[in-house]
Design a protein around this motif. Sequence first.
Motif, PDB file in Angstrom:
ATOM      1  N   LEU A  82       0.928  -1.258  -0.032  1.00  5.94           N
ATOM      2  CA  LEU A  82       0.028  -0.027  -0.069  1.00  5.94           C
ATOM      3  C   LEU A  82       0.912   1.149  -0.087  1.00  5.94           C
ATOM      4  CD1 LEU A  82      -2.437  -0.995   2.746  1.00  5.94           C
ATOM      5  CD2 LEU A  82      -3.246  -0.702   0.157  1.00  5.94           C
ATOM      6  N   GLU A  83       0.728   2.049  -0.920  1.00  4.41           N
ATOM      7  CA  GLU A  83       1.705   2.946  -0.955  1.00  4.41           C
ATOM      8  C   GLU A  83       0.910   4.538  -1.181  1.00  4.41           C
ATOM      9  OE1 GLU A  83       4.469   2.571  -4.100  1.00  4.41           O
ATOM     10  OE2 GLU A  83       5.103   0.398  -3.038  1.00  4.41           O
ATOM     11  N   GLY A  84       1.434   5.532  -0.931  1.00  5.75           N
ATOM     12  CA  GLY A  84       0.871   6.816  -1.068  1.00  5.75           C
ATOM     13  C   GLY A  84      -0.369   7.099  -0.492  1.00  5.75           C
ATOM     14  N   LYS A  85      -1.374   7.592  -1.305  1.00  8.44           N
ATOM     15  CA  LYS A  85      -2.621   7.973  -0.688  1.00  8.44           C
ATOM     16  C   LYS A  85      -3.458   6.896  -0.108  1.00  8.44           C
ATOM     17  CE  LYS A  85      -7.001  10.334  -1.750  1.00  8.44           C
ATOM     18  NZ  LYS A  85      -7.706  10.698  -2.851  1.00  8.44           N
ATOM     19  N   ASP A  86      -3.187   5.549  -0.852  1.00 11.35           N
ATOM     20  CA  ASP A  86      -4.005   4.518  -0.353  1.00 11.35           C
ATOM     21  C   ASP A  86      -3.493   3.984   0.900  1.00 11.35           C
ATOM     22  OD1 ASP A  86      -5.510   4.343  -2.574  1.00 11.35           O
ATOM     23  OD2 ASP A  86      -3.967   2.837  -3.739  1.00 11.35           O
ATOM     24  N   ARG A  87      -2.357   4.027   1.289  1.00 13.45           N
ATOM     25  CA  ARG A  87      -1.706   3.822   2.534  1.00 13.45           C
ATOM     26  C   ARG A  87      -2.187   4.683   3.653  1.00 13.45           C
ATOM     27  NH1 ARG A  87       2.780   0.384   3.828  1.00 13.45           N
ATOM     28  NH2 ARG A  87       3.369   0.779   6.104  1.00 13.45           N
ATOM     29  N   GLU A  88      -2.035   5.947   3.285  1.00 14.25           N
ATOM     30  CA  GLU A  88      -2.469   6.978   4.091  1.00 14.25           C
ATOM     31  C   GLU A  88      -4.066   6.580   4.675  1.00 14.25           C
ATOM     32  OE1 GLU A  88      -1.530   9.996   6.711  1.00 14.25           O
ATOM     33  OE2 GLU A  88      -0.012   8.713   5.400  1.00 14.25           O
ATOM     34  N   THR A  89      -4.785   6.280   3.531  1.00 14.76           N
ATOM     35  CA  THR A  89      -6.217   6.241   3.795  1.00 14.76           C
ATOM     36  C   THR A  89      -6.579   5.038   4.706  1.00 14.76           C
ATOM     37  OG1 THR A  89      -6.705   7.402   1.675  1.00 14.76           O
ATOM     38  CG2 THR A  89      -8.442   5.622   2.589  1.00 14.76           C
ATOM     39  N   VAL A  90      -5.956   3.882   4.574  1.00 14.24           N
ATOM     40  CA  VAL A  90      -6.136   2.750   5.199  1.00 14.24           C
ATOM     41  C   VAL A  90      -5.776   2.965   6.592  1.00 14.24           C
ATOM     42  CG1 VAL A  90      -5.227   0.108   5.450  1.00 14.24           C
ATOM     43  CG2 VAL A  90      -6.110   1.296   3.286  1.00 14.24           C
ATOM     44  N   LEU A  91      -4.317   3.638   6.751  1.00 13.02           N
ATOM     45  CA  LEU A  91      -3.797   3.816   8.061  1.00 13.02           C
ATOM     46  C   LEU A  91      -4.643   4.703   8.881  1.00 13.02           C
ATOM     47  CD1 LEU A  91      -0.194   4.057   7.248  1.00 13.02           C
ATOM     48  CD2 LEU A  91      -1.193   2.468   8.751  1.00 13.02           C
ATOM     49  N   ASN A  92      -5.315   5.732   8.412  1.00 15.44           N
ATOM     50  CA  ASN A  92      -6.133   6.911   8.884  1.00 15.44           C
ATOM     51  C   ASN A  92      -7.326   5.999   9.547  1.00 15.44           C
ATOM     52  OD1 ASN A  92      -4.686   8.800   8.434  1.00 15.44           O
ATOM     53  ND2 ASN A  92      -5.512   9.599   6.845  1.00 15.44           N
ATOM     54  N   TYR A  93      -8.001   5.037   8.754  1.00 15.04           N
ATOM     55  CA  TYR A  93      -9.161   4.506   8.884  1.00 15.04           C
ATOM     56  C   TYR A  93      -8.760   3.452  10.480  1.00 15.04           C
ATOM     57  CZ  TYR A  93     -12.968   1.003   9.386  1.00 15.04           C
ATOM     58  OH  TYR A  93     -13.894   0.244   9.828  1.00 15.04           O
ATOM     59  N   LEU A  94      -7.818   2.790  10.066  1.00  9.59           N
ATOM     60  CA  LEU A  94      -7.464   1.826  11.050  1.00  9.59           C
ATOM     61  C   LEU A  94      -7.260   2.335  12.497  1.00  9.59           C
ATOM     62  CD1 LEU A  94      -5.164  -0.735   9.032  1.00  9.59           C
ATOM     63  CD2 LEU A  94      -7.579  -1.273   9.902  1.00  9.59           C
ATOM     64  N   GLU A  95      -6.311   3.580  12.503  1.00 11.36           N
ATOM     65  CA  GLU A  95      -6.097   4.155  13.454  1.00 11.36           C
ATOM     66  C   GLU A  95      -7.303   4.652  14.119  1.00 11.36           C
ATOM     67  OE1 GLU A  95      -3.149   7.905  14.920  1.00 11.36           O
ATOM     68  OE2 GLU A  95      -4.107   8.085  12.989  1.00 11.36           O
ATOM     69  N   ALA A  96      -8.342   5.173  13.534  1.00  9.27           N
ATOM     70  CA  ALA A  96      -9.516   5.892  14.389  1.00  9.27           C
ATOM     71  C   ALA A  96     -10.589   4.647  14.547  1.00  9.27           C
ATOM     72  CB  ALA A  96     -10.321   6.848  13.248  1.00  9.27           C
ATOM     73  N   ALA A  97     -10.519   3.696  13.573  1.00  8.73           N
ATOM     74  CA  ALA A  97     -11.827   2.809  14.022  1.00  8.73           C
ATOM     75  C   ALA A  97     -11.226   1.614  15.138  1.00  8.73           C
ATOM     76  CB  ALA A  97     -12.021   2.310  12.881  1.00  8.73           C
ATOM     77  N   TYR A  98      -9.785   1.512  15.150  1.00 10.24           N
ATOM     78  CA  TYR A  98      -9.583   0.073  15.893  1.00 10.24           C
ATOM     79  C   TYR A  98      -8.251   0.749  16.684  1.00 10.24           C
ATOM     80  CZ  TYR A  98     -12.923  -1.953  12.954  1.00 10.24           C
ATOM     81  OH  TYR A  98     -14.016  -2.253  12.305  1.00 10.24           O
ATOM     82  N   PRO A  99      -8.628   1.791  17.621  1.00 10.09           N
ATOM     83  CA  PRO A  99      -7.159   2.015  18.386  1.00 10.09           C
ATOM     84  C   PRO A  99      -6.975   1.134  19.511  1.00 10.09           C
ATOM     85  CG  PRO A  99      -9.162   3.278  18.962  1.00 10.09           C
ATOM     86  CD  PRO A  99      -9.513   2.250  17.779  1.00 10.09           C
ATOM     87  N   PRO A 100      -5.793   1.314  20.150  1.00  4.79           N
ATOM     88  CA  PRO A 100      -5.393   0.460  21.317  1.00  4.79           C
ATOM     89  C   PRO A 100      -6.757   0.399  22.372  1.00  4.79           C
ATOM     90  CG  PRO A 100      -3.743   1.771  20.798  1.00  4.79           C
ATOM     91  CD  PRO A 100      -4.756   2.355  19.942  1.00  4.79           C
ATOM     92  N   ARG A 101      -6.815  -0.812  22.957  1.00  2.00           N
ATOM     93  CA  ARG A 101      -8.110  -0.751  24.178  1.00  2.00           C
ATOM     94  C   ARG A 101      -7.098  -1.376  25.273  1.00  2.00           C
ATOM     95  NH1 ARG A 101      -9.614  -3.471  19.715  1.00  2.00           N
ATOM     96  NH2 ARG A 101      -9.473  -5.543  20.657  1.00  2.00           N
TER      97      ARG A 101
END
Length: 114
Positions: A82-101
């Motif tokens: 995953l590179e560029g904008k695609d990587r950023e989009t996926v990371l943004n989602y994962l960070e927001a939706a599934y943060p540490p618990r």
Amino acid sequence: MLRLTCLAVAGLLCSAPAAAQTTFTPRDESPEEFAAGPGRDEAFYACTACHGFKLVAQQGLTRAQWEDSINLMVRRHNMPPLEGKDRETVLNYLEAAYPPRAPARGGWQNPFAK
């Protein structure tokens, strides 16, 4: 003739386990089953090429840990990078939706969360 038939059946039985093996296909899941947010579809389809998305949703990682996880998948499991904008989009989602618990008392702890 009976001997030939028995040999043919024996040959089929011996080859059956090899023929029974199939490639991995995650169960039917849809992006709508998971946390809503920008990038959900991109993350869902990037991850479900190899495994079910419930595995992803269970993780609860920091952004750096999500990044490490993606790098591991690319390096060890042949995930397309995953590179560029695609990587950023996926990371943004994962960070927001599934943060540490906080781990359940005495319960399972994610080995990647250390």
